[in-house]
Design an enzyme around this catalytic site. Structure first.
Site, PDB file in Angstrom:
ATOM      1  N   HIS A  89       0.922  -1.159  -0.002  1.00  0.00           N
ATOM      2  CA  HIS A  89      -0.181   0.023  -0.050  1.00  0.00           C
ATOM      3  C   HIS A  89       1.031   1.244   0.058  1.00  0.00           C
ATOM      4  O   HIS A  89       0.620   2.205  -0.768  1.00  0.00           O
ATOM      5  CB  HIS A  89      -0.816   0.157   1.296  1.00  0.00           C
ATOM      6  CG  HIS A  89      -1.681   1.035   1.385  1.00  0.00           C
ATOM      7  ND1 HIS A  89      -3.175   1.162   0.865  1.00  0.00           N
ATOM      8  CD2 HIS A  89      -1.778   2.462   1.834  1.00  0.00           C
ATOM      9  CE1 HIS A  89      -3.744   2.448   1.028  1.00  0.00           C
ATOM     10  NE2 HIS A  89      -3.041   3.026   1.722  1.00  0.00           N
TER      11      HIS A  89
ATOM     12  N   HIS B 142       1.624   4.164  -3.131  1.00  0.00           N
ATOM     13  CA  HIS B 142       1.332   5.768  -2.994  1.00  0.00           C
ATOM     14  C   HIS B 142       2.406   6.447  -3.551  1.00  0.00           C
ATOM     15  O   HIS B 142       2.500   7.712  -3.927  1.00  0.00           O
ATOM     16  CB  HIS B 142       1.494   6.131  -1.381  1.00  0.00           C
ATOM     17  CG  HIS B 142       0.230   6.394  -0.782  1.00  0.00           C
ATOM     18  ND1 HIS B 142      -0.852   7.054  -1.264  1.00  0.00           N
ATOM     19  CD2 HIS B 142      -0.433   5.583   0.384  1.00  0.00           C
ATOM     20  CE1 HIS B 142      -1.800   6.821  -0.337  1.00  0.00           C
ATOM     21  NE2 HIS B 142      -1.358   5.903   0.544  1.00  0.00           N
TER      22      HIS B 142
END
Length: 594
Positions: free
Chosen positions: A286, A290
């Site tokens: 995750h 980004h």
């Protein structure tokens, strides 16, 4: 003419008049006084020829003077303090292209967590920052809006037995004098400027990746995050080159309020990821994602946070699928959909839109923009096909690299570049219902998992009278245990909860997802109030962990009943000093809403 900056309701800055383009920090870290002091030098771009004022965001900073580059005092004024936005610092700069703010932080610098030796694994002092969303202004005077980007450099002075690192080029060993120099040449928003100081060691994870942590933690962290280089390669295969050079991680002490913070070049990570079985490394996927969705193309304001987080959850599960297979990703998608249902039941309808209307961004968004945003992208993918959607996303990241994005601009780009060529309309995808309405539209995709089907069969057998020992649980991974716990009815007899806890070790689980699901379940069932060992495990959990989303869930469950809220307040009185101010603010409002 460069694009205008979007109006940001959570910043005093006026970047369409004068905008900062480069920041040079010179700071001394004083652990005894718990203070940062020094100066911030800004390079300026006068976007409006008539503009003579620079407006910065601050929060209770002690500003001693403001000067031009040659040391001439500049007129400046601090505005009235607002409980959400802080204070504006308005500086009369004339036509100057550089300004220096001399300042120090105060005890109300909410981005800073100062840890005493007994709060760290190494027994030494520790400092870390957490800027997102609008806490950067509490330790740096800045234009604290995600739509405003500036490069930065820093000189940071710390005690000689500690190492300083930032979201920039970093050392891997201590200096003799405790002075560290950093450079981030790529312009980034203020929320992505980060600093940590502690007893840290470094371990390489590959050509471009490594991990920092306290000495007793660093080897466990290196083992847990061993797939990081593979994740970078998988992400590049999907959506183009990683543009930031290195991707390192810093494992912080337990009070860090988030699972991870995507500071460029140096993701900050919670120690709750160190489950010992690599079962929670999807958080690394995750934060890595980004580097495209968020750090590369950034939401213009925090009301558009789904453009960061929804994209990132989608991208994260695509990385997981690349590395661990479709069924593993399917489990994550189903768990995410369950998480979305949880938040849909407790949030106000307006707060379940994708485009938010936040009063105070620091209260922390729910999982709505994360999971609903990702589900919306999965809906688009299902409509146009994965191959076309992948091409679209890669071109999107290329086209808007190092720029900000708002929802209307994204939707216009989506229509022109993907939907219209595919012969699809807004109505076909129910776009308004996804973006500007509560809940989840009827055209959502549905996910199937053979692994969870096997769990559901064992849940049925258990509820039909079989003991846990008689169930077929061989080879279950943590996501299957998590799903099993969620599927148990609140009305289950307490003796059967005893059996489940003994078999799976739920009250003592080192997996924060499983432990939280178990605590939510046993609080709702009233079981936790009847078993002192489970109550103690809950108190230990809330005292040991500072990860805001998870402790928030447990406190919310406790706060739902008079017996529960009384117990929650007892535990919180002990646990609160160890929480980051971000977590403190969220739990304060749950337990003392007035």
């Amino acid at each position: 003419m460069p694009r205008s900056f979007a109006a940001d309701p959570h910043s005093y800055a006026r970047p369409n008049e004068v905008v900062t383009t480069h920041l040079a920090l010179d700071l001394t870290v004083d652990f005894e006084a718990k203070r940062l002091s020094g100066q911030a030098t800004f390079d300026l771009d006068h976007r409006s020829p008539e503009a003579t004022e620079l407006v910065l965001d601050t929060w209770r900073l002690d500003v001693t003077s403001v000067t031009s580059a040659d040391g001439t005092d500049l007129p400046h004024q601090l505005g009235e303090h607002d409980p959400i936005l802080g204070q504006s610092l308005t500086i009369t700069v004339g036509d100057a292209d550089r300004v220096v703010v001399h300042y120090s932080t105060t005890g109300d610098a909410r981005a800073l967590q100062w840890l005493d030796p007994e709060q760290t694994a190494s027994g030494k002092q520790f400092l870390f920052t957490q800027n997102q969303p609008i806490l950067g202004r509490t330790w740096i005077p800045c234009q604290d809006s995600p739509g405003i980007r500036a490069s930065y450099e820093a000189v940071v002075r710390v005690p000689s037995d500690l190492l300083a690192v930032m979201s920039a080029t970093n050392p891997t060993e201590r200096t003799d004098d405790g002075v560290y120099r950093f450079a981030m040449e790529i312009p980034v928003p203020a929320y992505l400027v980060a600093l940590a100081v502690g007893d840290l060691e470094f371990r390489s994870l590959g050509e471009r990746a490594g991990v920092y942590a306290e000495p007793s933690v660093v080897d466990r962290a290196a083992w847990e995050f061993a797939d990081t280089e593979k994740m970078i390669e998988a992400a590049e295969r999907l959506y183009g080159p990683y543009r930031w050079g290195r991707y390192d991680l810093l494992v912080l002490p337990p009070s860090f309020p988030y699972g991870g913070m995507e500071n460029p070049l140096l993701t900050f990570a919670t120690p709750t990821l160190l489950a010992g079985d690599r079962s929670l490394v999807t958080v690394v996927a995750h934060e890595l994602a980004h580097s495209w969705s968020g750090n590369l193309v950034t939401n213009s304001t925090w009301n558009d946070i789904w453009l960061n987080e929804g994209f990132t959850v989608y991208f994260e599960t695509r990385i997981d699928e690349e590395l661990y297979g479709a069924d593993y990703a399917a489990m994550l998608l189903i768990l995410g959909r369950q998480e979305l249902d949880h938040w849909l039941t407790i949030e106000k309808p307006r707060d379940t839109w994708l485009v938010l209307d936040l009063e105070d961004p620091d209260e922390g968004p729910s999982k709505i923009p994360y999971e609903k945003g990702s589900l919306f992208l999965r809906t688009i993918e299902a409509a146009v096909g994965r191959e076309k959607f992948d091409v679209f996303l890669r071109e999107y990241f290329d086209r808007f690299a190092f720029e900000s994005m708002d929802t209307p601009t994204f939707l216009a780009y989506l229509r022109s570049e993907l939907l219209e060529p595919a012969g699809l309309t807004d109505e076909d995808l129910q776009i308004d219902s996804w973006v500007y309405a509560p809940g989840v539209p009827s055209n959502e995709p549905h996910f199937a998992s053979d692994a969870f089907d096997r769990v559901d069969a064992q849940v049925a057998a258990f509820l039909g009278g079989r003991t846990v020992a008689e169930l077929d649980t061989d080879g279950w991974v943590s996501q299957q245990v998590w799903h099993f716990v969620r599927a148990l009815p609140d009305s289950l007899p307490f003796e059967r909860f005893d059996e489940v806890d003994a078999a799976f070790g739920l009250s003592q689980s080192g997996n924060i997802e499983i432990a939280t699901a178990w605590l939510e379940k046993v609080i709702d069932a009233g079981y936790v109030f009847e078993r002192s060992q489970v109550d103690q495990a809950m108190a230990d959990f809330l005292t040991r962990h500072g990860r805001a989303l998870y402790i928030r869930k447990v406190y919310m469950k406790l706060a739902a009943t008079p017996q529960g809220i009384e117990r929650a307040r007892e535990i919180y009185a002990i646990a609160r000093p160890g929480y980051h101010p971000v977590a403190q603010a969220q739990i304060d409002k749950i337990l003392n809403p007035s």
